[in-house]
Motif scaffolding. Structure first.
Motif, PDB file in Angstrom:
ATOM      1  N   SER A 292       1.159  -1.433  -0.217  1.00  0.00           N
ATOM      2  CA  SER A 292       0.288  -0.142  -0.258  1.00  0.00           C
ATOM      3  C   SER A 292       1.221   1.875  -0.093  1.00  0.00           C
ATOM      4  CB  SER A 292      -1.141   0.028   1.261  1.00  0.00           C
ATOM      5  OG  SER A 292      -1.480  -1.121   1.365  1.00  0.00           O
TER       6      SER A 292
ATOM      7  N   GLU B 261      -0.245   3.787  -3.239  1.00  0.00           N
ATOM      8  CA  GLU B 261      -0.915   4.756  -2.634  1.00  0.00           C
ATOM      9  C   GLU B 261       0.308   5.379  -1.958  1.00  0.00           C
ATOM     10  OE1 GLU B 261      -4.320   3.719  -1.089  1.00  0.00           O
ATOM     11  OE2 GLU B 261      -4.183   2.180  -1.684  1.00  0.00           O
TER      12      GLU B 261
ATOM     13  N   ARG C 225     -10.281   1.352   1.264  1.00  0.00           N
ATOM     14  CA  ARG C 225      -9.777   1.248   0.396  1.00  0.00           C
ATOM     15  C   ARG C 225     -10.200   1.441  -0.892  1.00  0.00           C
ATOM     16  NH1 ARG C 225      -4.528  -2.321  -1.354  1.00  0.00           N
ATOM     17  NH2 ARG C 225      -5.829  -3.503  -1.885  1.00  0.00           N
TER      18      ARG C 225
ATOM     19  N   LEU D 279      -6.499   5.688  -9.781  1.00  0.00           N
ATOM     20  CA  LEU D 279      -5.856   4.925  -8.832  1.00  0.00           C
ATOM     21  C   LEU D 279      -7.126   3.310  -9.421  1.00  0.00           C
ATOM     22  CD1 LEU D 279      -5.312   5.802  -5.314  1.00  0.00           C
ATOM     23  CD2 LEU D 279      -3.415   5.011  -6.889  1.00  0.00           C
TER      24      LEU D 279
END
Length: 402
Positions: free
Chosen positions: A32, A36, A131, A292
């Motif tokens: 992650s 991100e 998420r 994303l």
């Protein structure tokens, strides 16, 4: 025959136990952070920008007050000092507002760090759900669905985990460019001049070119020449070819049919400016250039993309049978696989030594299990679900997988 391609994972041996849930969470947390990074980077960049603005404002106002105080004359000293005190009170109010803005960004940074920490210690289902919602909000904001993104963030309670206010600031510039107004975009460039210069951005130059073109379009030739001398000439050492072309528009005018100069007056020049601004905006705040959602979808499509998916008989169950997924998969390489698996078109089950494939006289292949069941129901007759041809079960030929 439907073919699904996969690389099987080795079965865990009795001597090597499966990885613990805690280790899986640690791995997910590390992934992650890599995928991100903008989750923490964006509020940090906003915090830095706010701090710089407050610092510059304080320096400017204090320097002005000190300079003014040193030149106070005796007759009106009281009135002058009163005005300076009033000015300092105004500065205090602005500093308090700036401090509140900084505290808000610190709060968001803290909330996002806590969210990342939860990836290795919290509930798996809840973490994945949050998420997914963040990814959807990010996509909606990039696609200009601001109201929908705001509603989803509010109902999900994730306002501190998304960047709605940052995108709304960008919306003001985007709307102005779509309305063919340059001033807000130039003001944004001035606010971020040092950072844009470090990244070697061309945005301000392109905006100046468009403003010059609009003056030519309006037949304001002398103001256009003066504008070019003031704002375009400094870019000559790095963008001479573009300058020469746009300057020639003074001769060819907006109604020209000469293609190299005609394109300068087309509507898509404004669309290009919007796209260029978005790219610079994403870079400035450390965001991914692609949404994303696209990145995650492409990661999955990379494992699914095979030449078979782009043939006319791609099964409906394959995500790549949809035009939207095919477009996303276009720049991706084909999945490199070493072992093939045959999947029955009827049962969607694997065909192997225990359920071997059978070949019909027309060349189509189905699993033994599916054709046995069909033969029992139809008195030994087999109907090909694709061509509709009917055959006796005795006409089938067993195929062997090498």
């Amino acid at each position: 025959m439907d073919m699904a391609i996969d690389t099987p994972s080795p079965a865990p041996s009795a001597a090597s136990p499966a990885p613990s849930a805690a280790a899986g969470r640690q791995t997910r947390a590390a992934e992650s952070v890599r995928l991100e990074h903008q989750l923490v980077r964006v509020p940090l960049e906003v915090l830095r920008a706010t701090a710089r603005t407050n610092h510059r404002l304080a320096e400017k106002e204090i320097a002005a007050v000190l300079s003014s105080a040193s030149s106070v004359a005796a007759p009106d000293a009281v009135d002058h000092l009163t005005s300076l005190v009033s000015r300092l009170h105004g500065l205090k109010r602005k500093m308090e507002e700036g401090a509140r803005a900084e505290e808000l960004q610190v709060q968001r940074c803290r909330a996002r760090l806590d969210r990342l920490a939860a990836a290795s210690a919290g509930d798996d289902g809840e973490w994945e759900d949050i998420r997914l919602k963040r990814i959807l909000v990010d996509y909606m904001l990039r696609m200009s669905y601001y109201d929908t993104a705001t509603k989803l963030a509010e109902t999900s309670g994730i306002q501190d985990l998304v960047d709605i206010d940052v995108f709304l600031d960008a919306k003001r510039v985007i709307d102005s460019l779509q309305n063919k107004e340059i001033a807000p975009a130039l003001a944004w460039c001035a606010e971020n001049k040092s950072r844009l210069k470090k990244s070697k951005s061309k945005l301000e130059f392109l905006l100046r070119l468009q403003e010059f073109v609009e003056l030519v379009r309006a037949k304001n030739f002398l103001p256009a020449i003066a504008y070019g001398r003031k704002y375009l000439a400094p870019w000559g050492c790095t963008h001479m070819k573009e300058l020469q072309r746009v300057t020639a528009s003074l001769v060819f005018r907006s109604n020209t049919n000469c293609v190299p100069y005609k394109v300068l007056f087309e509507q898509n020049q404004w669309d290009s400016l919007v796209d260029q601004f978005k790219q610079e905006f994403y870079k400035l705040y450390g965001m991914t250039l692609e949404p994303l959602l696209n990145i995650y979808l492409q990661a999955g499509l990379t494992a699914l993309k095979t030449p078979f998916c782009f043939e006319g008989n791609c099964p409906k169950e394959d995500p790549l049978s949809l035009a939207g997924f095919r477009k996303l998969a276009e720049p991706l390489p084909f999945s490199k696989q070493h072992h093939s698996k045959l999947v029955c078109h009827i049962t969607k089950e694997l065909m192997d030594t225990e359920n071997p494939p059978l070949v019909l006289p027309n060349g189509y292949v189905y699993s033994t299990k599916a054709l046995d069941e069909m033969a029992k129901k139809n008195g030994g007759k087999i109907t090909c679900p694709r061509s509709g041809a009917v055959y006796n079960y005795t006409e089938l030929v067993k195929a062997y997988i090498s």
